[in-house]
Scaffold this active site. Structure first.
Site, short mmCIF file in Angstrom:
data_model
loop_
_atom_site.label_atom_id
_atom_site.label_comp_id
_atom_site.label_asym_id
_atom_site.label_seq_id
_atom_site.Cartn_x
_atom_site.Cartn_y
_atom_site.Cartn_z
N ASN A 1 -54.30 -82.48 -3.25
CA ASN A 1 -54.52 -83.33 -4.43
C ASN A 1 -55.41 -84.51 -4.04
OD1 ASN A 1 -53.00 -81.90 -6.29
ND2 ASN A 1 -51.13 -83.09 -5.96
N HIS B 1 -52.47 -77.40 -13.37
CA HIS B 1 -53.86 -77.34 -12.88
C HIS B 1 -54.69 -76.33 -13.67
CE1 HIS B 1 -53.09 -79.68 -9.12
NE2 HIS B 1 -51.88 -79.18 -9.26
N HIS C 1 -53.19 -70.44 -2.17
CA HIS C 1 -51.81 -70.34 -1.70
C HIS C 1 -51.66 -71.15 -0.41
CE1 HIS C 1 -47.95 -69.09 -0.67
NE2 HIS C 1 -48.18 -67.89 -0.18
FE1 HDE Z 1 -49.03 -76.83 -6.91
N1 HDE Z 1 -48.96 -75.15 -8.05
N2 HDE Z 1 -47.04 -76.86 -6.82
N3 HDE Z 1 -49.08 -78.60 -5.89
N4 HDE Z 1 -51.01 -76.84 -7.00
C1 HDE Z 1 -50.01 -74.52 -8.58
O1 HDE Z 1 -50.32 -72.20 -8.52
C2 HDE Z 1 -46.22 -75.84 -7.11
C3 HDE Z 1 -48.02 -79.30 -5.44
C4 HDE Z 1 -51.86 -77.68 -6.35
O2 HDE Z 1 -57.08 -74.69 -8.29
C5 HDE Z 1 -49.63 -73.21 -9.21
O3 HDE Z 1 -52.10 -70.85 -8.78
C6 HDE Z 1 -44.88 -76.15 -6.74
C7 HDE Z 1 -48.41 -80.30 -4.50
C8 HDE Z 1 -53.22 -77.38 -6.70
O4 HDE Z 1 -55.99 -72.81 -8.51
C9 HDE Z 1 -48.13 -73.10 -8.91
C10 HDE Z 1 -44.91 -77.42 -6.25
C11 HDE Z 1 -49.77 -80.18 -4.41
C12 HDE Z 1 -53.13 -76.31 -7.59
C13 HDE Z 1 -47.86 -74.38 -8.19
C14 HDE Z 1 -46.27 -77.85 -6.28
C15 HDE Z 1 -50.17 -79.11 -5.28
C16 HDE Z 1 -51.75 -75.99 -7.75
C17 HDE Z 1 -50.06 -73.04 -10.63
C18 HDE Z 1 -43.75 -78.25 -5.76
C19 HDE Z 1 -50.71 -81.02 -3.55
C20 HDE Z 1 -54.29 -75.61 -8.29
C21 HDE Z 1 -51.24 -72.08 -10.60
C22 HDE Z 1 -43.16 -77.75 -4.61
C23 HDE Z 1 -50.46 -80.89 -2.14
C24 HDE Z 1 -54.91 -74.56 -7.44
C25 HDE Z 1 -51.32 -71.63 -9.23
C26 HDE Z 1 -56.09 -73.97 -8.15
C27 HDE Z 1 -51.28 -74.94 -8.53
C28 HDE Z 1 -46.63 -74.66 -7.72
C29 HDE Z 1 -46.66 -79.16 -5.88
C30 HDE Z 1 -51.55 -78.74 -5.42
C31 HDE Z 1 -47.24 -72.86 -10.10
C32 HDE Z 1 -43.69 -75.25 -6.92
C33 HDE Z 1 -47.50 -81.28 -3.74
C34 HDE Z 1 -54.47 -78.07 -6.21
O5 HDE Z 1 -47.88 -72.03 -8.06
#
Ligand code: HDE
Length: 681
Positions: A149, A76, A340
């Site tokens: 998402n 992202h 978060h």
């Molecule tokens: Fe994320 N995801 N994600 N994700 N995600 C990040 O956090 C992660 C997942 C989502 O505009 C990271 O700050 C794991 C699902 C958005 O700043 C990180 C797993 C969904 C954004 C991270 C998922 C999301 C992130 C990278 C699997 C939809 C951007 C930078 C368990 C429900 C937020 C950050 C923004 C960002 C981890 C799966 C949505 C690495 C471990 C499912 C919208 O922490």
């Protein structure tokens, strides 16, 4: 937009809080506050001599610059953020005690960041990809982050696989490409060998992955959360964002061209609409399931690869989010915002979805490296609007100056404060779910059906959408070098729909699967974008005209277009004033070079009295591209001749007219319909 607004951004909604610095009309100083007298020449021995270390201003300026970048988000990375507000329509009191969800009319400030997932920060806006949709609600009880998402399911069922999945979709490690694309071997190798991704891949191959506008897509919390009410009773809940403008997408050929012509297409579109006061709006919906019904479905409510079909569990609309203020500073706000999924308020709790559980760890952890330490909550964009007090101290970039001796608990010198609050006083209490079991590493039996909902998704699509999915699979697999990966994916698709798998197999040069198929006949009309809202508001119309255009006609049409809230742009061979046959002048603000038809939603061809061959040729290109992308075309006067030369007067969504009044009405209807799929393309 007036000049003042251009300089100041959308000044109507501007708030100068203590964190914002307005540097205009001020003297230049160092970071120590010293006024600077020279900012163009470093301190040297003579005008041609070496620079002196003593030049503290030069050193400070350069050092700061050298450290300007922070690591981009691992996923992202490319995002667009804006401020706004959320207003509650309907009380959720029976389900949750969250204060901002109690009284209709309650408003809370929000910050929303919408992103692509796979590409780097400097990639382009319309890859085929999932879009992140993250909202921070600044409530009186603390920040609630809904980090979702634009697709309601995910690729994997357990967080432990996330690093593998992301490694597979990112540019391949030995070549460093492709950028922002899933059309490559490692991605499809992962998919074929992790078949829980089947449902999500159908969404990714659908039009949802190439949104026409960030204002025209849905958002989903994806996981099952819990609402907990005053009595401690819990309900399962899923969150939805429904765009007031409907759900609309680009077509793939168009998206690929947009990425070259204007890589910032989506961000510019939403930025400008906010500047123009056409604020994007989404309604917040919830699906609620009583805990007693946990096992009533043919899927597990904890499985993030499953939706709750809206026809089975209706989406109750409970409020509206309006984005009404662009950021002042992209780095300070959009880049430094830290979401978060674990940021919740009393009345909102988690489920045991193993994907969600893993996310609860990952988000704080990632901020530590990205924002350089544990004090990122103090950054202006991340601070709650309510006060916060605890015994956490020090660390990189600490801003709060905590007063007093005590930074521990229990204490007597500060009367044992800050002290925990009871539930009655607003203290957060985790939902007391009863859990029993052995410690094991396994997939629940109830998570093992990977294909039924993928087939339901396919069944729910219109013929046009099905064709797009088939084309998308064929494109993506067409970019995969390893034949055995293509074969594996096609064999996997056969479990979703045999006919689809066979057609894709044919297109990508592998063997057609002969067995497979699915007996799932269920469909969910809510999944088809065809059943969305259609209106002309804020759509962009290219108005192509030349010297000697018919003034009266054009004036009336442009007026009509504006009255229907569309944005007309005059395009001609060159920028500047173009004269009509009766002397009226219109300003061309784009040329054939800068105003490519892929950047517009519709085309209005006017032409001119004695247009050159070159003008006609370039207009013909605009007509053909717009036609091929199924977008509305209108023509009056000489413009009709150009359509005739291209042989496309009698086609759906192609409106020609001499009677201007009727023309506007029919043309606007065609514009509102957006795409005219039953064309002979
Ligand atoms: Fe994320 N995801 N994600 N994700 N995600 C990040 O956090 C992660 C997942 C989502 O505009 C990271 O700050 C794991 C699902 C958005 O700043 C990180 C797993 C969904 C954004 C991270 C998922 C999301 C992130 C990278 C699997 C939809 C951007 C930078 C368990 C429900 C937020 C950050 C923004 C960002 C981890 C799966 C949505 C690495 C471990 C499912 C919208 O922490």
């Amino acid at each position: 937009m007036n000049q003042e607004n251009k300089v100041n951004g959308n000044s109507k909604n501007k708030q100068l809080d203590p964190f914002r610095s307005d540097d205009r009309d001020k003297h230049l100083t160092t970071n120590q506050g010293l006024k600077v007298s020279e900012d163009e020449f470093s301190l040297k021995v003579g005008s041609r001599g070496p620079t002196l270390m003593e030049d503290f201003h030069f050193r400070e300026k350069m050092t700061h610059f050298d450290h300007e970048r922070i690591p981009e988000r691992v996923v992202h990375a490319r995002g667009y953020g804006a401020h706004g507000e959320f207003e509650l329509y309907e009380s959720m009191k029976p389900y949750t005690k969250a204060k901002f969800l109690q009284n209709p009319g309650t408003k809370v400030p929000v910050f929303t960041r919408i992103s692509t997932v796979a590409g780097s920060k400097g990639s382009f806006d319309i890859p085929r990809d999932v879009r992140g949709f993250a909202t921070k609600f600044y409530t009186e009880e603390g920040n609630f982050d809904l980090v979702g998402n634009n697709m309601p399911v995910f690729f994997i069922q357990d967080a432990i696989k996330f690093p593998d999945f992301i490694h597979a979709v990112k540019p391949e490690p030995d070549t460093g490409y492709p950028q922002a694309a899933s059309a490559h071997d490692t991605f499809w190798d992962f998919i074929a060998n992790n078949q829980e991704s089947a449902h999500m891949v159908m969404w990714l191959m659908s039009d949802r992955a190439i949104p026409r506008s960030l204002r025209m897509m849905e958002g989903f919390g994806v996981h099952t959360f819990r609402f907990v009410n005053d009595e401690g009773k819990a309900h399962f809940v899923k969150f939805h964002w429904k765009p007031k403008l409907g759900i609309h997408s680009a077509v793939w050929d168009e998206a690929q061209k947009i990425n070259g012509k204007n890589p910032d297409f989506n961000r510019q579109d939403i930025h400008e609409s906010i500047e123009n006061g056409d604020y994007p709006e989404w309604e917040l919906g919830v699906q609620i399931v009583p805990e007693e019904d946990e096992f009533k479905f043919d899927f597990d409510v904890l499985d993030p690869t499953k939706i709750w079909p809206e026809e089975d569990v209706p989406v109750k609309i409970i409020g509206k989010m309006t984005l009404n203020r662009n950021v002042d500073n992209v780095f300070a706000e959009t880049e430094q915002v830290a979401f978060h999924p674990g940021s919740v308020v009393p009345g909102i709790d988690f489920s045991n979805d193993p994907l969600l559980q893993g996310r609860l760890f990952s988000y704080t952890d990632t901020q530590l490296i990205r924002l350089g330490g544990p004090n990122f909550h103090e950054l202006p964009i991340n601070r709650p609007v309510c006060p916060f007090h605890n015994n956490q101290r020090d660390g990189y970039g600490r801003q709060t100056i905590n007063i007093g001796k005590s930074s521990y608990h229990n204490n007597s010198i500060a009367n044992n404060t800050p002290s925990p609050a009871s539930v009655e006083e607003g203290g957060y209490e985790h939902y007391q779910e009863k859990v029993e079991g052995r410690k094991i590493q396994a997939r629940s039996e109830s998570f093992k059906d990977h294909f039924s909902q993928a087939t339901m998704f396919w069944n729910s699509m219109s013929d046009v959408e099905k064709q797009h999915i088939q084309d998308a699979f064929s494109f993506e697999l067409g970019m995969v070098n390893n034949k055995h990966i293509r074969q594996q994916v096609v064999d996997m698709i056969a479990h979703i729909h045999l006919g689809l798998a066979q057609k894709v197999a044919d297109n990508v040069g592998v063997q057609q699967p002969l067995t497979g198929g699915s007996d799932v006949s269920k469909s969910s009309p809510a999944l088809s974008q065809m059943n969305t809202i259609y209106q002309p508001d804020t759509l962009k119309i290219a108005v192509v005209l030349d010297e000697g255009f018919n003034d009266l006609e054009v004036e009336t049409v442009i007026q009509g277009l504006k009255e229907h809230q569309t944005y007309p742009t005059v395009i001609s061979s060159k920028l500047g004033r173009i004269k009509g046959e009766n002397g009226m002048e219109l300003e061309a603000t784009a040329t054939f070079d800068t105003g490519d038809p892929v950047l517009f939603d519709a085309l209005y061809v006017v032409g001119g009295k004695n247009s050159s061959k070159d003008f006609t040729k370039k207009t013909s290109y605009m007509v053909q591209e717009t036609f091929k992308h199924f977008k509305p075309i209108g023509a009056t006067g000489k413009g009709i001749n150009i359509l005739r030369e291209n042989g496309i007067t009698e086609e759906p969504g192609v409106i020609t007219g001499d009677q201007v009044g009727n023309f506007i009405t029919t043309f606007i209807d065609a514009v509102a319909a957006q795409r005219h799929w039953n064309r002979n393309v």
